[in-house]
Design an enzyme around this catalytic site. Structure first.
Site, PDB file in Angstrom:
ATOM      1  N   GLU A 230       0.887  -1.179   0.000  1.00 40.02           N
ATOM      2  CA  GLU A 230       0.000   0.000   0.000  1.00 40.02           C
ATOM      3  C   GLU A 230       0.914   1.215   0.000  1.00 40.02           C
ATOM      4  O   GLU A 230       1.426   1.616   1.042  1.00 40.02           O
ATOM      5  CB  GLU A 230      -0.882  -0.016   1.263  1.00 40.02           C
ATOM      6  CG  GLU A 230      -1.790  -1.218   1.380  1.00 40.02           C
ATOM      7  CD  GLU A 230      -3.007  -1.111   0.472  1.00 40.02           C
ATOM      8  OE1 GLU A 230      -3.211  -0.060  -0.162  1.00 40.02           O
ATOM      9  OE2 GLU A 230      -3.745  -2.105   0.376  1.00 40.02           O
ATOM     10  N   CYS A 264      -2.000   9.365   2.030  1.00 40.20           N
ATOM     11  CA  CYS A 264      -1.699   8.740   0.733  1.00 40.20           C
ATOM     12  C   CYS A 264      -2.733   9.109  -0.317  1.00 40.20           C
ATOM     13  O   CYS A 264      -2.401   9.346  -1.476  1.00 40.20           O
ATOM     14  CB  CYS A 264      -1.610   7.233   0.896  1.00 40.20           C
ATOM     15  SG  CYS A 264      -3.038   6.515   1.711  1.00 40.20           S
TER      16      CYS A 264
END
Ligand code: NAD
Ligand code: SSN
Length: 456
Positions: A230, A264
């Site tokens: 991720e 993110c």
């Protein structure tokens, strides 16, 4: 690597932890592996593990204010954001406590060879390597599904959130988790490489930068270990000419500034139709100018400091390089005290500007003004990353077509993309591979075991 809490608001060293020795790592792996081999792990005992998740949720509810304050002390986010993070974590734990048996039940595979089905078995110890920006959530989104499956977890957290890393171990102990369910390790990258090589470790879940992801994915790959990555993002926020521009602009501001821009999936690139761009820019500039920087524990503060002095230095270097390569500053880039960073909007970013392809991990937004949807999509997809994105348009069919053309793992229409337990989270390209959360996340680290009863 020194594991230390340095208060991001004051830059004071609050607490330093000693690293674990190789012997302590060995003991940890022994304990976790013994749990994997015990009656705790097999599919038929899932109800005990779901009961553990229920107890964990209760313990988290009991201590939510303490956990929230620990998050803010470790990495500096606003206390309200820390509280929201904990609320989200509790929902993730409750989701798997209630849904895991159903999500993991055997799936029928009728075939010409006979009646078949796929069972979902644990595979061994999972190594979680996590970043500091959502220090409890990042751990919980690995630990909760792992407990449901029967995989013990050992974790290496970011060096600046050691109190959060330790606290999760304490919460599990209080929830009466068997020894080895989750163990926090303060270790170096070399020790991590050795842990990945260990035969008892069968999965590696990393959330972090593309740099760390490429190193750890290579280590896992060389040992043939399953991994999920991720990684970073450079998400677009597309506003069409028919969008509700006021709602879009306010959402874009929130999507760029929450967590001090250290997300993110933050709205990092605004791609706005020329017709609505002037109004959009005005709202963004006004909102950026209105932030209140201050103590993140103070409820009047609306923008937290960055997580460290180093983060501020890195972000300023990126911004300076962007400007040196021709980017124009529409607002911000003013000096700020301590680790604070003034919200900044830049535009005129040409393709040869390093900023065009880089992730800015802080409150700096990029603006691109476009003439049509094709231009918006070309810009959106001209990226090494492919994590998330947002489209604002009153024409839902048009928005759906745009969403379908954006090359990312997630797109949200007319709202910003929060992460919740029931939705899969993850990306493509250099944003990584694999999914966390939902039904997809729980099945990343399982043995999809086929059993067939032959026909007579
Ligand atoms: N896709 C997602 O779900 C997601 C979520 C949050 C953050 N991120 C990304 O994370 C980055 C910010 O976090 P960060 O600065 O903590 O990232 P980072 O890559 O520096 O660190 C992440 C973790 O990896 C560890 N690490 C780094 N190099 C390593 C190595 N060689 N071997 C073993 N471990 C290593 C770190 O110590 C830390 O625990 C941003 O790029 C952000 O977009 C992605
Ligand atoms: O950094 C990623 C976390 C995503 C979120 O919870 O918004």
């Amino acid at each position: 690597m020194a594991y230390q809490t340095i208060n991001p608001f004051t830059n004071e060293v609050v607490k330093t932890f000693s690293n674990h020795t190789d012997t302590e790592i060995e003991n940890t792996l022994n304990q976790a592996y013994a749990l994997y081999q015990s009656a705790w792990a097999p599919p038929e005992n899932i109800s005990d593990r779901q009961a553990l998740l229920r107890r964990l949720a209760d313990v988290m509810i009991l201590h939510q204010e303490k956990i929230a304050r620990t998050i803010t002390l470790d990495m500096g986010k606003l206390l309200i954001e820390s509280r929201n993070e904990i609320a989200n974590c509790i929902e993730i734990v409750q989701f798997y406590a209630e849904q895991a048996a159903d999500l993991l039940k055997p799936v029928a595979y009728p075939s010409k060879l006979g009646d078949g089905w796929v069972e979902h078995h644990p595979i061994g110890i999972i190594l979680a390597i996590e970043p500091w920006n959502f220090p409890i959530y990042q751990l919980i989104r690995v630990i909760a599904p792992a407990i449901a499956v029967g995989n013990p977890v050992v974790a290496k957290h970011a060096s600046n959130v050691p109190q959060c890393a330790q606290l999760v171990e304490d919460l599990l102990r209080e929830a009466n988790a068997p020894a080895g369910t989750y163990t926090n390790l303060f270790v170096s990258p070399d020790q991590i490489a050795a842990i990945i090589s260990d035969r008892r470790v069968q999965g590696v879940a990393l959330t972090g930068s593309e740099n760390a992801g490429s190193i750890v994915a290579a280590q896992a790959g060389s040992k043939l270990k399953k991994a999920t990555m991720e990684l970073g993002g450079n998400d677009v926020f597309v506003v069409t000419d028919d969008a509700d521009v006021i709602a879009a602009a306010h959402t874009a501001v929130g999507g760029r500034l929450y967590n001090a821009g250290q997300v993110c999936t933050a709205a990092k690139r605004y791609i706005v139709h020329e017709k609505v761009a002037p109004q959009f820019i005005q709202i963004v500039q006004d909102s950026f100018a209105k932030v209140i920087m201050g103590n993140p524990l103070d409820e009047n503060t609306t923008l937290a400091p960055l997580s460290s002095h180093k983060s501020k230095e890195n972000l300023q270097k990126q911004l300076d390089a962007a400007i040196a390569h021709g980017a124009k500053v529409l607002c911000g880039n003013q000096p700020a005290e301590g680790n604070f960073f003034t919200p900044t909007l830049i535009t005129d970013i040409s393709r040869d500007n390093p900023a065009y392809f880089e992730e800015f991990f802080g409150p700096v937004a990029q603006l691109y003004v476009v003439k049509n949807d094709d231009e918006a999509i070309a810009l959106a997809n001209d990226s090494h990353f492919g994590l998330g994105g947002t489209v604002f348009s009153k024409d839902i069919e048009r928005a759906k077509k745009l969403a379908s053309r954006i090359e990312t793992g997630m797109v949200f229409i007319n709202r910003f993309g929060d992460s919740v337990a029931e939705l899969p989270f993850g990306g493509v390209k250099r944003s990584g591979f694999g999914r966390e959360l939902s039904d997809l996340g729980i099945k990343e680290f399982v043995n999809h075991k086929l059993v067939v009863v032959g026909q007579k």
